[in-house]
Design a protein around this motif. Structure first.
Motif, mmCIF file in Angstrom:
data_model
loop_
_atom_site.group_PDB
_atom_site.id
_atom_site.type_symbol
_atom_site.label_atom_id
_atom_site.label_comp_id
_atom_site.label_asym_id
_atom_site.label_seq_id
_atom_site.Cartn_x
_atom_site.Cartn_y
_atom_site.Cartn_z
ATOM 1 N N UNK A 8 7.477 29.746 13.603
ATOM 2 C CA UNK A 8 8.491 28.797 13.137
ATOM 3 C C UNK A 8 8.387 28.589 11.622
ATOM 4 N N UNK A 9 7.169 28.551 11.104
ATOM 5 C CA UNK A 9 7.005 28.376 9.661
ATOM 6 C C UNK A 9 7.466 29.610 8.889
ATOM 7 N N UNK A 10 7.267 30.805 9.456
ATOM 8 C CA UNK A 10 7.801 32.019 8.826
ATOM 9 C C UNK A 10 9.330 31.967 8.789
ATOM 10 N N UNK A 11 9.925 31.484 9.867
ATOM 11 C CA UNK A 11 11.374 31.315 9.901
ATOM 12 C C UNK A 11 11.812 30.331 8.815
ATOM 13 N N UNK A 12 11.095 29.231 8.689
ATOM 14 C CA UNK A 12 11.408 28.248 7.644
ATOM 15 C C UNK A 12 11.319 28.878 6.262
ATOM 16 N N UNK A 13 10.299 29.696 6.042
ATOM 17 C CA UNK A 13 10.140 30.369 4.749
ATOM 18 C C UNK A 13 11.319 31.307 4.471
ATOM 19 N N UNK A 14 11.768 32.033 5.490
ATOM 20 C CA UNK A 14 12.919 32.925 5.322
ATOM 21 C C UNK A 14 14.174 32.134 4.982
ATOM 22 N N UNK A 110 20.848 24.609 5.205
ATOM 23 C CA UNK A 110 19.635 25.362 5.517
ATOM 24 C C UNK A 110 18.387 24.520 5.284
ATOM 25 N N UNK A 111 18.370 23.786 4.175
ATOM 26 C CA UNK A 111 17.212 22.943 3.880
ATOM 27 C C UNK A 111 17.048 21.825 4.900
ATOM 28 N N UNK A 112 18.143 21.236 5.318
ATOM 29 C CA UNK A 112 18.072 20.203 6.339
ATOM 30 C C UNK A 112 17.476 20.736 7.628
ATOM 31 N N UNK A 113 17.843 21.958 7.969
ATOM 32 C CA UNK A 113 17.341 22.568 9.198
ATOM 33 C C UNK A 113 15.853 22.885 9.095
ATOM 34 N N UNK A 114 15.449 23.613 8.048
ATOM 35 C CA UNK A 114 14.036 24.009 8.007
ATOM 36 C C UNK A 114 13.113 22.843 7.676
ATOM 37 N N UNK A 115 13.579 21.854 6.950
ATOM 38 C CA UNK A 115 12.730 20.684 6.695
ATOM 39 C C UNK A 115 12.514 19.878 7.974
ATOM 40 N N UNK A 116 13.522 19.811 8.808
ATOM 41 C CA UNK A 116 13.383 19.129 10.099
ATOM 42 C C UNK A 116 12.366 19.857 10.976
ATOM 43 N N UNK A 117 12.416 21.174 10.991
ATOM 44 C CA UNK A 117 11.443 21.938 11.778
ATOM 45 C C UNK A 117 10.030 21.749 11.244
ATOM 46 N N UNK A 118 9.874 21.719 9.937
ATOM 47 C CA UNK A 118 8.542 21.510 9.365
ATOM 48 C C UNK A 118 7.996 20.124 9.723
ATOM 49 N N UNK A 119 8.856 19.105 9.722
ATOM 50 C CA UNK A 119 8.408 17.765 10.120
ATOM 51 C C UNK A 119 7.986 17.742 11.583
ATOM 52 N N UNK A 120 8.733 18.423 12.432
ATOM 53 C CA UNK A 120 8.422 18.507 13.859
ATOM 54 C C UNK A 120 7.040 19.143 14.058
ATOM 55 N N UNK A 121 6.793 20.232 13.363
ATOM 56 C CA UNK A 121 5.509 20.922 13.450
ATOM 57 C C UNK A 121 4.387 20.010 12.959
#
Length: 138
Positions: A8-14, A110-121
């Motif tokens: 998931x973090x690799x996806x966020x980085x992409x 995109x930032x809203x999506x990956x920042x939300x995933x990072x907070x979840x993790x």
């Protein structure tokens, strides 16, 4: 979970690389990222909901606040998958050569999506995983 969080973090980085490059993006990166988002999230969410969350709930029996956390995390899974569908559509369009008419709005999405995933993790690493015996999931 270490592998799932890593993926998931690799996806966020992409997604962050794509957002940073807007409007001049790598079309192939957009397509490969778009094709990975939903299958990855669905697989990880299914694993969390059938294995991780029940183990966490068993570990915190009797604490309503902690059971509320897994309810919230499950709700976030639904929201994440809906948001992922929208992100996928945008990335597929860009990957297939559609012009990026509003790079600021797409970048914000995109930032809203990956920042939300990072907070979840981060929440899972700090609160859920230690309760089920996974001390450091990094």
């Amino acid at each position: 979970m270490r592998r799932a969080h890593g993926e998931k973090l690799q996806l966020c980085d992409s997604l962050e690389k794509i957002a940073d490059a807007l409007p001049g993006v790598d079309h192939l990166m957009c397509l490969s990222t778009a094709n990975a988002i939903l299958p990855l999230l669905r697989s990880i969410h299914q694993y969390e909901e059938t294995v991780i969350f029940p183990a966490y709930e068993d570990a915190v029996v009797g604490s309503d606040a902690n059971l509320a956390s897994t309810r919230r995390l499950r709700a976030e899974h639904v929201e994440d998958e809906c948001f992922a569908g929208e992100v996928t559509e945008i990335l597929l369009a860009i990957g297939h050569g559609e012009p990026v008419e509003n790079p600021e709005a797409i970048g914000f999405m995109l930032r809203g999506f990956f920042e939300s995933m990072r907070r979840h993790i981060a929440f899972e690493r700090e609160h859920v995983l230690p309760m089920i015996g996974i001390a450091d999931a990094r």
